[in-house]
Write an enzyme that holds these catalytic residues in place. Sequence first.
Site, PDB file in Angstrom:
ATOM      1  N   ASP A 234      24.122 -76.285  71.178  1.00 31.99           N
ATOM      2  CA  ASP A 234      22.883 -77.161  70.665  1.00 31.99           C
ATOM      3  C   ASP A 234      21.936 -77.655  71.631  1.00 31.99           C
ATOM      4  OD1 ASP A 234      22.094 -77.913  67.604  1.00 31.99           O
ATOM      5  OD2 ASP A 234      21.989 -79.709  68.987  1.00 31.99           O
TER       6      ASP A 234
ATOM      7  N   HIS B  60      27.723 -74.405  62.355  1.00 27.29           N
ATOM      8  CA  HIS B  60      27.091 -74.659  63.616  1.00 27.29           C
ATOM      9  C   HIS B  60      27.953 -75.443  64.439  1.00 27.29           C
ATOM     10  CE1 HIS B  60      23.618 -75.494  66.029  1.00 27.29           C
ATOM     11  NE2 HIS B  60      23.600 -76.691  66.104  1.00 27.29           N
TER      12      HIS B  60
END
Length: 296
Positions: free
Chosen positions: A108, A274
């Site tokens: 991320d 994610h």
Amino acid sequence: MSAPFFPGFEARSIELGDARIHVEVGGSGPPLLLLHGYPQTHVAWHRVAPVLARHFTVVAPDLRGYGDSAGPAGDPLHLNHCKRTLAADKLALMRALGFERFAVMAHDRGARVGYRLALDTPEAVRCFVSLTVIPTEEMWKRAGMAFGLKAFHWYLFAQPFDLPERMLRADPAYYLDWTLRNMVQKVDAVTPEALAEYHRAFAKESVRHAMLEDYRAAASIDLQHDHEDLAAGRRLACPVQVLWSASNTARPDPAEVWKTWADTVEGGTVDCGHLMAEEAPDEVLAHVLPFLRRHA
């Protein structure tokens, strides 16, 4: 903090000019820098770091302003929180720990710091693993309605100070819980202990401000730096591995996107949402360990 999440690691706080970086260091072998994402801290790696530490000297810091790290407030050009500045933090951190060259594994926001580190100081980065991320310039180029509805915070957080700060201040705990729920496919991916740690950090006004400045930079100075690299033909010299969610059916896939930016790219999918390192640690390790052993 080390004991429950990183047994056998040493917690340190290292002063780096205008920033103070909290870091956990453990294991032995070639150095491996782990960089977490939003809205987490270094604790995001707690399910994979102990295994990685059997093979590598693992360095897991909080990004500038996140978790227990600290830095200056935002500035009009967002230079204090741009990925080039955060990458310089991490280079200085590794130098302070005695490491000249090292591998980088990042997720991320941390992956945006990681590839900037590899572009700006190619002599320092042996290899780079990106979890879920393509370069910022590529992300904005592909952003559309579906992305905006799913990842609306990219647009909200890029708004000028202090509108998003005020909005997050209204109910930070609710917002954090909502965000993490929508990042995962496996509802129990984030342990109660990790969740409590993320809440402790997110409750700090300074941490939320640093996160927002991170996103403001991504919509301005970071994008400019990416454009300059593309125009100059700069590419990642190190081997790159990219992993992405099996539910992401976008074309071209992330590995193909990275080939515009790097000479040597491999990749694959992981059956999770994610938060890969927390949702599917065994599958992530099955991918990254062979890659890191070859290149780190």
